[in-house]
Design an enzyme around this catalytic site. Structure first.
Site, PDB file in Angstrom:
ATOM      1  N   CYS A  25       0.090   3.896   2.987  1.00  0.00           N
ATOM      2  CA  CYS A  25       0.202   3.431   3.992  1.00  0.00           C
ATOM      3  C   CYS A  25       1.815   3.793   4.311  1.00  0.00           C
ATOM      4  CB  CYS A  25       0.173   1.771   4.214  1.00  0.00           C
ATOM      5  SG  CYS A  25      -0.662   1.382   4.106  1.00  0.00           S
ATOM      6  N   CYS A  52       0.599  -1.089   0.139  1.00  0.00           N
ATOM      7  CA  CYS A  52       0.185   0.354  -0.004  1.00  0.00           C
ATOM      8  C   CYS A  52       0.936   1.571  -0.088  1.00  0.00           C
ATOM      9  CB  CYS A  52      -0.940  -0.010   1.179  1.00  0.00           C
ATOM     10  SG  CYS A  52      -1.668   1.540   1.587  1.00  0.00           S
TER      11      CYS A  52
END
Length: 104
Positions: A34, A31
Site C-alpha cells: 500500500c 501494509c
C-alpha cells in the site's frame, strides 16, 4: 483534489453514489505494498482530474471493507452510479489505469 479520506461508512456511501467515476483505495497503514503504490496513485490522481479518488483505511472501517469483499491489500475498486464496476488487487498501477480508461 487528490484524495479524500473516507473515515465513516456514510462517507463511503455518499462518495460511491456519485454518477462520475470514483476510485476507492482500500489500504492499511501497516501494509508495505500500500505504501509502495501510494506515490504512483497520487501521481495518477493528479493527472486524472475527471475521476475522484478516495482512501479508506480497512482497520478503521472494517464493516465497509468486509461488505465490499476486500480480502487483499491494497484493493482498488471503481464505482460509477453507486455500483462497483471494476476491482484490482495488489500494487498494480497499470491495472488501475486500464480500469479507469475502460470506465471513464
Amino acid at each position: 483534489m487528490l484524495f479524500v479520506a473516507l473515515p465513516l461508512p456514510q462517507d463511503f456511501k455518499t462518495a460511491t453514489a456519485d454518477k462520475s467515476l470514483s476510485v476507492v483505495d482500500f489500504y492499511a497503514t501497516w501494509c508495505g505494498p500500500c505504501k509502495a503504490v501510494a506515490p504512483k496513485l497520487a501521481a495518477l490522481a493528479a493527472e486524472t482530474t475527471s475521476v475522484k479518488f478516495y482512501k479508506m483505511d480497512v482497520d478503521e472501517v472494517e464493516d465497509v471493507a468486509e461488505a465490499e469483499g476486500v480480502n487483499a491489500l491494497p484493493t482498488f475498486k471503481l464505482y460509477k452510479d453507486g455500483k462497483c464496476v471494476a476491482t484490482s488487487q495488489g500494487a498494480n498501477i497499470e491495472a488501475i489505469k486500464a480500469n479507469i480508461a475502460k470506465f471513464a
